[in-house]
Design a protein around this motif. Sequence first.
Motif, short mmCIF file in Angstrom:
data_model
loop_
_atom_site.label_atom_id
_atom_site.label_comp_id
_atom_site.label_asym_id
_atom_site.label_seq_id
_atom_site.Cartn_x
_atom_site.Cartn_y
_atom_site.Cartn_z
N THR A 117 -20.49 18.22 -14.98
CA THR A 117 -19.46 17.63 -14.14
C THR A 117 -19.46 16.11 -14.28
OG1 THR A 117 -20.90 17.47 -12.18
CG2 THR A 117 -19.60 19.50 -12.43
N SER A 126 -29.66 15.86 -1.51
CA SER A 126 -29.53 17.30 -1.33
C SER A 126 -29.46 17.64 0.16
CB SER A 126 -30.74 17.99 -1.98
OG SER A 126 -30.61 19.38 -1.92
N THR A 128 -26.19 18.68 -2.00
CA THR A 128 -25.01 18.01 -2.53
C THR A 128 -23.77 18.87 -2.30
OG1 THR A 128 -25.22 19.07 -4.70
CG2 THR A 128 -26.45 17.01 -4.35
N LEU A 130 -21.92 20.27 -4.53
CA LEU A 130 -21.95 21.46 -5.38
C LEU A 130 -22.97 22.47 -4.89
CD1 LEU A 130 -21.49 19.97 -8.97
CD2 LEU A 130 -19.77 20.80 -7.37
N GLU A 131 -24.07 21.99 -4.31
CA GLU A 131 -25.04 22.91 -3.72
C GLU A 131 -24.43 23.63 -2.52
OE1 GLU A 131 -29.29 20.75 -4.81
OE2 GLU A 131 -28.25 20.21 -2.96
N ASN A 136 -23.86 24.80 -7.90
CA ASN A 136 -24.71 23.78 -8.50
C ASN A 136 -25.42 24.27 -9.76
OD1 ASN A 136 -26.29 21.11 -8.14
ND2 ASN A 136 -27.93 22.64 -8.21
N ASP A 137 -25.92 25.50 -9.74
CA ASP A 137 -26.77 25.99 -10.83
C ASP A 137 -26.03 26.26 -12.13
OD1 ASP A 137 -28.92 25.80 -9.12
OD2 ASP A 137 -28.95 27.93 -8.61
N GLN A 142 -24.86 16.64 -13.96
CA GLN A 142 -23.87 16.23 -12.98
C GLN A 142 -23.84 14.71 -12.98
OE1 GLN A 142 -24.53 18.29 -9.17
NE2 GLN A 142 -25.39 20.02 -10.29
#
Length: 229
Positions: A117, A126, A128, A130-131, A136-137, A142
């Motif tokens: 990204t 964290s 974040t 995306l998390e 995220n994974d 990123q």
Amino acid sequence: MNKTSQPEVLLFDVNETLLDITILEPFFERVFHNPLMMRNWFAELILYSQAMTVSGLYEPFGSLAVGTLKMVGANHQISISDDDIAEFKSLMGSLPPHPDVKPALERFQAAGYRLATLTNSAPTQSPTLLEKAGINDFFEGQYSVETVQAFKPHPATYQHAAKALGVEMDKICLVACHLWDTLGAQAAGSSGAFITRPNNNRLITDKVPQPDFVARDLMDLADQLDAKS
């Protein structure tokens, strides 16, 4: 679609491309009595982020987002309270993924693409964005424009991601629902995939480079990439 080699890396824009900013519409309905004011605010945010870069200046995207919100409020004689700003920041910090995102990322990953990204937003602690969105994974990298202190579509932003990924620009396909973003990436040497999410359309003129891929969503892009491989 223009002729282009098959990319090795799919580099995704985050805000609106992966994460759904329409979650902000009820906020704009409450504060401005018009959910469509969200589009006015977002357009001004992009305008001023790019104006800062052209002027050789930089301020984090989140700070610009709040400043632009206050400016748009002043434009419409609406006072933005501290409580409004707190609610706005909370919403901006919890954007959900579009429904097509997870299944498409699974397909891209299974097909062997490297995924990363590149966002105008500054890095956060964290958990974040995306998390929180549960995606995220999927991404090996990123990247934020904060590293180069310039906003997209400045070429340095895309070049920074390419260098960090260890690939040449022509091995990257920038995936975004903003034509100014794919335009910038293509000018820097990558290919571009334009996702036609609502309120995002192509600008067709003689001198504007058209994207290599045009897809209605990420699943459509996955179909097009499968057909091309």
